[in-house]
Design a protein around this motif. Structure first.
Motif, PDB file in Angstrom:
ATOM      1  N   ALA A  29      27.250  -4.526  -5.878  1.00 35.57           N
ATOM      2  CA  ALA A  29      27.443  -5.488  -4.785  1.00 35.57           C
ATOM      3  C   ALA A  29      27.411  -6.922  -5.307  1.00 35.57           C
ATOM      4  N   TYR A  30      26.491  -7.206  -6.245  1.00 35.54           N
ATOM      5  CA  TYR A  30      26.445  -8.549  -6.831  1.00 35.54           C
ATOM      6  C   TYR A  30      27.692  -8.842  -7.650  1.00 35.54           C
ATOM      7  N   VAL A  31      28.177  -7.853  -8.396  1.00 41.55           N
ATOM      8  CA  VAL A  31      29.405  -8.041  -9.194  1.00 41.55           C
ATOM      9  C   VAL A  31      30.588  -8.307  -8.273  1.00 41.55           C
ATOM     10  N   LYS A  32      30.673  -7.583  -7.171  1.00 48.94           N
ATOM     11  CA  LYS A  32      31.788  -7.778  -6.238  1.00 48.94           C
ATOM     12  C   LYS A  32      31.746  -9.148  -5.578  1.00 48.94           C
ATOM     13  N   GLU A  33      30.554  -9.732  -5.453  1.00 49.14           N
ATOM     14  CA  GLU A  33      30.466 -11.091  -4.915  1.00 49.14           C
ATOM     15  C   GLU A  33      31.052 -12.106  -5.889  1.00 49.14           C
ATOM     16  N   ARG A  34      30.885 -11.851  -7.188  1.00 46.82           N
ATOM     17  CA  ARG A  34      31.333 -12.807  -8.203  1.00 46.82           C
ATOM     18  C   ARG A  34      32.789 -12.622  -8.593  1.00 46.82           C
ATOM     19  N   ARG A  35      33.298 -11.398  -8.520  1.00 43.70           N
ATOM     20  CA  ARG A  35      34.650 -11.119  -9.018  1.00 43.70           C
ATOM     21  C   ARG A  35      35.516 -10.481  -7.937  1.00 43.70           C
ATOM     22  N   SER A  36      36.805 -10.815  -7.972  1.00 41.98           N
ATOM     23  CA  SER A  36      37.749 -10.198  -7.030  1.00 41.98           C
ATOM     24  C   SER A  36      38.244  -8.878  -7.622  1.00 41.98           C
ATOM     25  N   ASP A  37      38.974  -8.104  -6.819  1.00 39.49           N
ATOM     26  CA  ASP A  37      39.539  -6.846  -7.309  1.00 39.49           C
ATOM     27  C   ASP A  37      40.527  -7.097  -8.448  1.00 39.49           C
ATOM     28  N   ALA A  38      41.280  -8.197  -8.363  1.00 39.50           N
ATOM     29  CA  ALA A  38      42.240  -8.527  -9.423  1.00 39.50           C
ATOM     30  C   ALA A  38      41.510  -8.836 -10.732  1.00 39.50           C
ATOM     31  N   ASP A  39      40.385  -9.554 -10.648  1.00 38.37           N
ATOM     32  CA  ASP A  39      39.588  -9.825 -11.849  1.00 38.37           C
ATOM     33  C   ASP A  39      39.088  -8.521 -12.463  1.00 38.37           C
ATOM     34  N   GLY A  40      38.629  -7.604 -11.631  1.00 34.75           N
ATOM     35  CA  GLY A  40      38.141  -6.316 -12.117  1.00 34.75           C
ATOM     36  C   GLY A  40      39.229  -5.523 -12.805  1.00 34.75           C
ATOM     37  N   GLU A  41      40.432  -5.514 -12.229  1.00 33.24           N
ATOM     38  CA  GLU A  41      41.560  -4.801 -12.844  1.00 33.24           C
ATOM     39  C   GLU A  41      41.909  -5.408 -14.203  1.00 33.24           C
ATOM     40  N   ALA A  42      41.904  -6.737 -14.301  1.00 32.08           N
ATOM     41  CA  ALA A  42      42.225  -7.413 -15.560  1.00 32.08           C
ATOM     42  C   ALA A  42      41.179  -7.091 -16.632  1.00 32.08           C
ATOM     43  N   ILE A  43      39.902  -7.085 -16.275  1.00 32.60           N
ATOM     44  CA  ILE A  43      38.836  -6.771 -17.227  1.00 32.60           C
ATOM     45  C   ILE A  43      38.943  -5.321 -17.678  1.00 32.60           C
ATOM     46  N   LEU A  44      39.234  -4.419 -16.751  1.00 29.71           N
ATOM     47  CA  LEU A  44      39.384  -3.004 -17.091  1.00 29.71           C
ATOM     48  C   LEU A  44      40.562  -2.798 -18.033  1.00 29.71           C
ATOM     49  N   ALA A  45      41.694  -3.438 -17.746  1.00 33.48           N
ATOM     50  CA  ALA A  45      42.882  -3.308 -18.606  1.00 33.48           C
ATOM     51  C   ALA A  45      42.595  -3.842 -20.008  1.00 33.48           C
ATOM     52  N   GLU A  46      41.901  -4.959 -20.094  1.00 31.70           N
ATOM     53  CA  GLU A  46      41.550  -5.536 -21.395  1.00 31.70           C
ATOM     54  C   GLU A  46      40.651  -4.588 -22.192  1.00 31.70           C
ATOM     55  N   ALA A  47      39.652  -3.993 -21.527  1.00 30.35           N
ATOM     56  CA  ALA A  47      38.747  -3.062 -22.205  1.00 30.35           C
ATOM     57  C   ALA A  47      39.486  -1.815 -22.657  1.00 30.35           C
ATOM     58  N   LEU A  48      40.419  -1.285 -21.832  1.00 25.10           N
ATOM     59  CA  LEU A  48      41.184  -0.098 -22.213  1.00 25.10           C
ATOM     60  C   LEU A  48      42.106  -0.399 -23.391  1.00 25.10           C
ATOM     61  N   ASN A  49      42.724  -1.567 -23.387  1.00 24.00           N
ATOM     62  CA  ASN A  49      43.594  -1.956 -24.515  1.00 24.00           C
ATOM     63  C   ASN A  49      42.786  -2.061 -25.807  1.00 24.00           C
ATOM     64  N   ARG A  50      41.592  -2.612 -25.737  1.00 27.37           N
ATOM     65  CA  ARG A  50      40.735  -2.733 -26.918  1.00 27.37           C
ATOM     66  C   ARG A  50      40.348  -1.354 -27.449  1.00 27.37           C
ATOM     67  N   LEU A  51      40.003  -0.424 -26.541  1.00 27.49           N
ATOM     68  CA  LEU A  51      39.675   0.943 -26.961  1.00 27.49           C
ATOM     69  C   LEU A  51      40.871   1.642 -27.596  1.00 27.49           C
ATOM     70  N   ARG A  52      42.044   1.491 -26.995  1.00 27.46           N
ATOM     71  CA  ARG A  52      43.247   2.130 -27.525  1.00 27.46           C
ATOM     72  C   ARG A  52      43.600   1.583 -28.901  1.00 27.46           C
ATOM     73  N   SER A  53      43.426   0.274 -29.083  1.00 31.56           N
ATOM     74  CA  SER A  53      43.738  -0.314 -30.393  1.00 31.56           C
ATOM     75  C   SER A  53      42.732   0.143 -31.448  1.00 31.56           C
ATOM     76  N   GLN A  54      41.477   0.329 -31.099  1.00 31.01           N
ATOM     77  CA  GLN A  54      40.468   0.816 -32.050  1.00 31.01           C
ATOM     78  C   GLN A  54      40.755   2.250 -32.448  1.00 31.01           C
ATOM     79  N   ARG A  55      41.163   3.080 -31.510  1.00 32.88           N
ATOM     80  CA  ARG A  55      41.479   4.475 -31.793  1.00 32.88           C
ATOM     81  C   ARG A  55      42.719   4.577 -32.672  1.00 32.88           C
ATOM     82  N   GLY A  56      43.689   3.691 -32.426  1.00 37.96           N
ATOM     83  CA  GLY A  56      44.926   3.726 -33.216  1.00 37.96           C
ATOM     84  C   GLY A  56      44.673   3.289 -34.656  1.00 37.96           C
ATOM     85  N   GLU A  57      43.694   2.379 -34.858  1.00 34.14           N
ATOM     86  CA  GLU A  57      43.396   1.891 -36.217  1.00 34.14           C
ATOM     87  C   GLU A  57      42.514   2.859 -36.983  1.00 34.14           C
ATOM     88  N   GLY A  58      41.686   3.630 -36.272  1.00 37.89           N
ATOM     89  CA  GLY A  58      40.698   4.502 -36.910  1.00 37.89           C
ATOM     90  C   GLY A  58      41.218   5.776 -37.350  1.00 37.89           C
TER      91      GLY A  58
END
Length: 114
Positions: free
Chosen positions: A85-114
């Motif tokens: 609830a506190y996180v939702k007060e600070r961030r919009s749904d669009a912000d959450g989607e952008a953060i999730l996409a960034e984290a998934l891209n970072r994971l995918r790039s680490q797996r591709g390099e490893g």
């Protein structure tokens, strides 16, 4: 059988003298305070002391004021909030989607390099 020198039914400082033993108490005045539930409390204050505007009601704990017709409003209790609830007060749904996409891209790039 009772033994020893114990004096029963007395305590330290108890005595027949009362106020004369302790000296005179300062002159006092009683002030009435009323809470939202209609309880009246009358604490005593020394004559030269400044009385507070608000006093906690000893019966219910609500703030009490000196105006019987318009006592202070009860404090507003905020309900328990989860971390989400506190996180939702600070961030919009669009912000959450952008953060999730960034984290998934970072994971995918680490797996591709490893």
């Amino acid at each position: 059988m009772a033994g020893g020198n114990a004096i029963r039914g007395t305590r330290v400082g108890a005595g027949p003298m009362g106020e004369a033993e302790r000296g005179e108490s300062a002159p006092r005045r009683r002030v009435s305070y009323w809470c939202a539930n209609g309880h009246e409390s009358r604490p005593a204050f020394v004559l030269d002391a400044e009385e507070p505007e608000v006093w906690d009601c000893p019966r219910c704990g609500l703030p009490a004021g000196r105006d019987e017709k318009h006592p202070p409003a009860p404090p507003r209790n905020e309900p328990y909030k989860t971390h989400l609830a506190y996180v939702k007060e600070r961030r919009s749904d669009a912000d959450g989607e952008a953060i999730l996409a960034e984290a998934l891209n970072r994971l995918r790039s680490q797996r591709g390099e490893g």
